[in-house]
Enzyme design. Structure first.
Site, PDB file in Angstrom:
ATOM      1  N   HIS A 195       0.847  -1.304  -0.030  1.00  0.00           N
ATOM      2  CA  HIS A 195      -0.044   0.057  -0.036  1.00  0.00           C
ATOM      3  C   HIS A 195       0.708   1.220   0.017  1.00  0.00           C
ATOM      4  O   HIS A 195       0.680   2.144  -0.650  1.00  0.00           O
ATOM      5  CB  HIS A 195      -0.884  -0.231   1.223  1.00  0.00           C
ATOM      6  CG  HIS A 195      -1.700   1.077   1.413  1.00  0.00           C
ATOM      7  ND1 HIS A 195      -3.067   1.044   1.274  1.00  0.00           N
ATOM      8  CD2 HIS A 195      -1.569   2.410   1.905  1.00  0.00           C
ATOM      9  CE1 HIS A 195      -3.690   2.313   1.360  1.00  0.00           C
ATOM     10  NE2 HIS A 195      -2.568   3.117   1.856  1.00  0.00           N
ATOM     11  N   GLU A 196       1.875   1.286   0.833  1.00  0.00           N
ATOM     12  CA  GLU A 196       2.572   2.417   1.147  1.00  0.00           C
ATOM     13  C   GLU A 196       3.399   2.562  -0.321  1.00  0.00           C
ATOM     14  O   GLU A 196       3.712   3.792  -0.795  1.00  0.00           O
ATOM     15  CB  GLU A 196       3.495   2.334   2.328  1.00  0.00           C
ATOM     16  CG  GLU A 196       2.598   2.470   3.525  1.00  0.00           C
ATOM     17  CD  GLU A 196       1.441   3.703   3.587  1.00  0.00           C
ATOM     18  OE1 GLU A 196       1.899   4.788   3.098  1.00  0.00           O
ATOM     19  OE2 GLU A 196       0.578   3.817   4.314  1.00  0.00           O
TER      20      GLU A 196
ATOM     21  N   HIS B 116       1.601   4.450  -2.966  1.00  0.00           N
ATOM     22  CA  HIS B 116       1.787   5.751  -2.820  1.00  0.00           C
ATOM     23  C   HIS B 116       3.282   6.316  -3.273  1.00  0.00           C
ATOM     24  O   HIS B 116       3.364   7.358  -3.986  1.00  0.00           O
ATOM     25  CB  HIS B 116       1.675   6.310  -1.248  1.00  0.00           C
ATOM     26  CG  HIS B 116       0.508   6.275  -0.798  1.00  0.00           C
ATOM     27  ND1 HIS B 116      -0.626   6.977  -1.390  1.00  0.00           N
ATOM     28  CD2 HIS B 116      -0.178   5.766   0.326  1.00  0.00           C
ATOM     29  CE1 HIS B 116      -1.657   6.720  -0.629  1.00  0.00           C
ATOM     30  NE2 HIS B 116      -1.357   6.042   0.474  1.00  0.00           N
TER      31      HIS B 116
ATOM     32  N   HIS C 294       3.357   6.420  -6.789  1.00  0.00           N
ATOM     33  CA  HIS C 294       2.593   7.808  -7.368  1.00  0.00           C
ATOM     34  C   HIS C 294       3.674   9.220  -7.303  1.00  0.00           C
ATOM     35  O   HIS C 294       3.533   9.784  -8.159  1.00  0.00           O
ATOM     36  CB  HIS C 294       1.729   7.963  -6.569  1.00  0.00           C
ATOM     37  CG  HIS C 294       0.408   8.888  -6.979  1.00  0.00           C
ATOM     38  ND1 HIS C 294      -0.715   9.050  -6.518  1.00  0.00           N
ATOM     39  CD2 HIS C 294       0.102   9.623  -8.103  1.00  0.00           C
ATOM     40  CE1 HIS C 294      -1.466   9.944  -7.155  1.00  0.00           C
ATOM     41  NE2 HIS C 294      -0.757  10.294  -8.169  1.00  0.00           N
TER      42      HIS C 294
END
Length: 708
Positions: A496-497, A500, A503
């Site tokens: 998940h991290e 980010h 991104h």
């Protein structure tokens, strides 16, 4: 004699002045913020930055930023994109550096001295930006460029940046009357003080609590990994026996496996009552004041509620749209949560337990039921989820989807010796960015996991400036000769991290303000949550899930058990998340600025949503750091995790529909239209460019097993 004395006094004054100038020059020369960074990739020289450097750097940064703003205001030329918007974008470079470094470290490796600096400078920074946002002369120039953007021929990212600055000034209160501007400044200063205190109290609550066990019998049921970690912490803290904390790697295994029900209750209540102990760290009155001030601020800005104000800038557009989604999912979830509670109660009764299921029993009996239904125990999975192997899994995925390469660097300065750094490259060797990882809990680190930009991506003189990104987590520590072995939840958090991080790393915008993660709250979780879809995919599992001792690839039998149990306990998992989202919206859909009792309010919220007593929201108000630990944060935005979950489930279907979860064509579209695009266009437009249509909720509901 008088002449001699006069000469001596003159010499003393001169020497004193020279000495002060020398000391000032020395301080400036020694402060890493006041010189060009000559480190590889110009990353911060963390090894040289000391606590005494921050105050002078903040002072000088604020001063220089004000000078930059004054230069824009005093420019006699007609306002243009270059002399106004671009000048604003490039203003305050020193202040940006200091803020980035300081707040990254204060949240990940802070101490009492840093807390004191944060309490001192957060109000100053808030006041500084309030003055900028409410400066009529400055806004007149911004508005001139905005009003004439078509005449000036502005398109694409330039037009978007103008629009973003214009809205930022409006949102900052520039159109308010002089009287209301002063009210807004007072509210903002009070809010930053309150939210800083809230976060400080929560951090100190985590530090304060310790469950010390000295009797071996009280460890019954706990796996060896949990016992060893607790023993090592006890040794480090010079205590006898075993020490358990409220950090998730300590708390979760205790709730899952500790046979002693009264100790589970103690741990559970300590966790959910952080900030609710009627002592010096109590957060209830702080919450009440924050909620009241947010209503007042929203009203000043012409909105009925804080949620209306915040969400008007998000994909959802209105608080009603956000609330409708969350309430509909809550209605679909409650029956599943109730059915799970009944099943757990049956297990308690079957074992002869003469008690009703309580929240501190849920995790424990869920693990027992998982074992009974699927012959699966989370502890048998951990050896295949060694931290470095899981990280290698996300590297493999990134290479398969986007062609990225990761090269470990041991020559980059770090703020803590536990940090690791990587150079990220394209397949052709071009630099993408620099990646920092900080994985383990420590006393100065706040709870949870997050990604931050140490440096945003942008273009300068036609060349791409590579971003510097950090992932901060609180994973299970290595103990003795046993490395960090992750749970499935921790593995999903790592992916998940890193979503980010991608991104931020793959951002490809001309301007920092629209690059990477600078997107609406209910869109920013799409890149992170979509990566979670790959964690347990058998094809990828076989590439990274290897036994830490033998190197054996995770066996098919274990993969099947994991796959069979994927929808297990989804009622609980979804309900606690949705309950927190509803609680957030309830606080921020208040229309009256009158302070309300925090406990009464939360109880009413839980009753209204139909939350069963055996499940508590993922966050109770008094430790809901996402929404009360900073001025904006995720306030009226926690629903964004669920909003983005609908997006990520639909987006992953774009891969699944091709029969190839690593489909390069789909990955390229996702990279171009989502990861690289940042905030260059409206989020719904970007999503349609990737998917070819608006998102449908079917994939999300099927993933939860709520529909077939």
């Amino acid at each position: 004699m008088k002449k001699i004395l006069l000469v001596i006094m003159t010499l003393v004054v001169t020497m004193s002045a020279c000495k002060k100038q020398e000391e000032a020059a020395k301080t400036t020369a020694e402060n890493p913020f006041f010189v060009e960074w000559t480190t590889p990739f110009e990353v911060p020289p963390f090894d040289l930055i000391k606590i005494e450097h921050y105050r002078p750097a903040f002072d000088e940064g604020l001063k220089q930023h004000q000078q930059d703003i004054d230069a824009i205001i005093n420019n006699a030329e007609e306002p243009t994109f270059e002399n106004t918007i671009l000048a604003l974008e490039n203003a305050g470079l020193l202040l940006t550096k200091v803020i980035s470094v300081f707040f990254n470290i204060s949240s990940a490796d802070g101490n009492d001295e840093m807390q004191a600096i944060e309490e001192e400078y957060s109000p100053k920074i808030t006041k500084h930006f309030d003055e900028m946002n409410m400066n009529e002369k400055l806004f007149a120039k911004v508005k001139s460029v905005y009003d004439n953007r078509e005449k000036l021929g502005l398109q694409g990212e330039e037009a978007r940046l103008v629009e973003k600055y214009y809205k930022s000034f409006v949102r900052g209160g520039t159109n308010l009357s002089p009287e209301d501007k002063e009210k807004m400044k007072e509210i903002n200063t009070e809010l930053v003080n309150l939210t800083t205190q809230f976060a400080k109290n929560l951090l100190n609550e985590n530090r304060r609590f310790r469950l010390v066990i000295t009797e071996e019998s009280e460890l019954a049921g706990l796996p060896e990994s949990s016992r060893a970690a607790a023993a090592e912490l006890a040794k480090a803290e010079e205590k006898t026996g075993y020490v358990f904390t409220l950090d998730k790697p300590s708390w979760i295994p205790f709730m899952q496996f500790a046979d002693k029900r009264e100790l589970r209750e103690k741990m559970y209540k300590a966790y959910i009552n952080r900030g609710n102990n009627n002592d010096d760290l109590d957060n209830k009155k702080i919450i009440q004041k924050i909620a009241s001030l947010r209503v007042k601020k929203a009203n000043l800005m012409g909105h009925k509620t804080w949620a209306d104000f915040v969400i008007s800038y998000n994909m959802a557009k209105t608080a009603k749209n956000a609330n409708d989604l969350i309430q509909n999912i809550a209605k679909a979830t409650v029956p599943f949560a109730k059915a799970e509670a009944v099943e757990l109660q049956k297990m308690i009764d079957k074992e002869g337990g003469n008690f009703k299921l309580e929240p501190w029993d849920w995790w424990y009996y869920t693990e027992k039921l998982r074992k009974e239904k699927y012959n699966l125990n989370e502890e048998e999975i951990r050896p295949y989820f060694e931290l470095n192997n899981v990280r290698q899994g996300v590297f493999i995925l990134s290479e398969k989807l986007f062609g990225l390469k990761f090269e470990k660097r041991d020559d980059l300065p770090v703020y803590n010796s536990e940090c690791e750094t990587f150079e990220v490259k394209e397949a052709n060797g071009d630099l993408v960015g620099i990646m920092y990882f900080d994985f383990f809990p420590r006393s100065g680190k706040r709870g949870g996991a997050w990604m931050n930009n140490i440096r945003e991506q942008y273009y300068q003189d036609g060349k791409r400036v590579a971003p510097v990104i950090i992932n901060v987590c609180n994973f299970t520590r290595p103990v003795g000769d046993v490395p960090s072995l992750l749970s499935i939840d921790e593995a999903e958090t790592l992916f998940h991290e890193f979503g980010h991080a991608l991104h931020g790393l793959l951002a490809n915008s001309k301007y920092k303000s629209i690059a990477g993660t600078n997107v609406p709250r209910d869109f920013v979780e799409l890149p992170s949550q979509i990566l979670e879809n790959w964690v347990l995919e058998p094809e990828l599992l076989k590439m990274y899930a290897k036994h830490y001792k033998t190197g054996e690839v995770i066996p098919d039998e274990l993969i099947k058990k994991i796959q069979d149990s994927k929808t297990f306990n989804q009622g609980f998992i979804t309900m606690e998340l949705i309950a927190a989202s509803i609680l957030d919206l309830d606080w921020h859909m208040l229309t009256d600025a009158k302070e309300v009792d925090a406990i009464e309010f939360e109880n009413a919220s839980k009753k209204k949503m139909g939350l069963i007593k055996e499940i508590e929201p993922r966050y109770s108000s008094w430790y809901f750091n996402h929404i009360f630990g900073s001025d904006f944060g995720y306030s009226a935005g926690y629903y964004g995790y669920t909003w983005s979950a609908v997006l990520d489930a639909d987006a992953f279907q774009a891969f699944a529909e091709t029969g190839d979860i690593f489909n390069k064509e789909v990955a390229t579209k996702f990279r171009k239209n989502i990861l690289e695009a940042g905030d260059s266009k409206d989020a719904d437009e970007l999503y349609r460019a990737f998917r070819g249509s608006d998102p449908k909720p079917d994939a999300f509901l099927k993933r939860k097993n709520f529909i077939k």
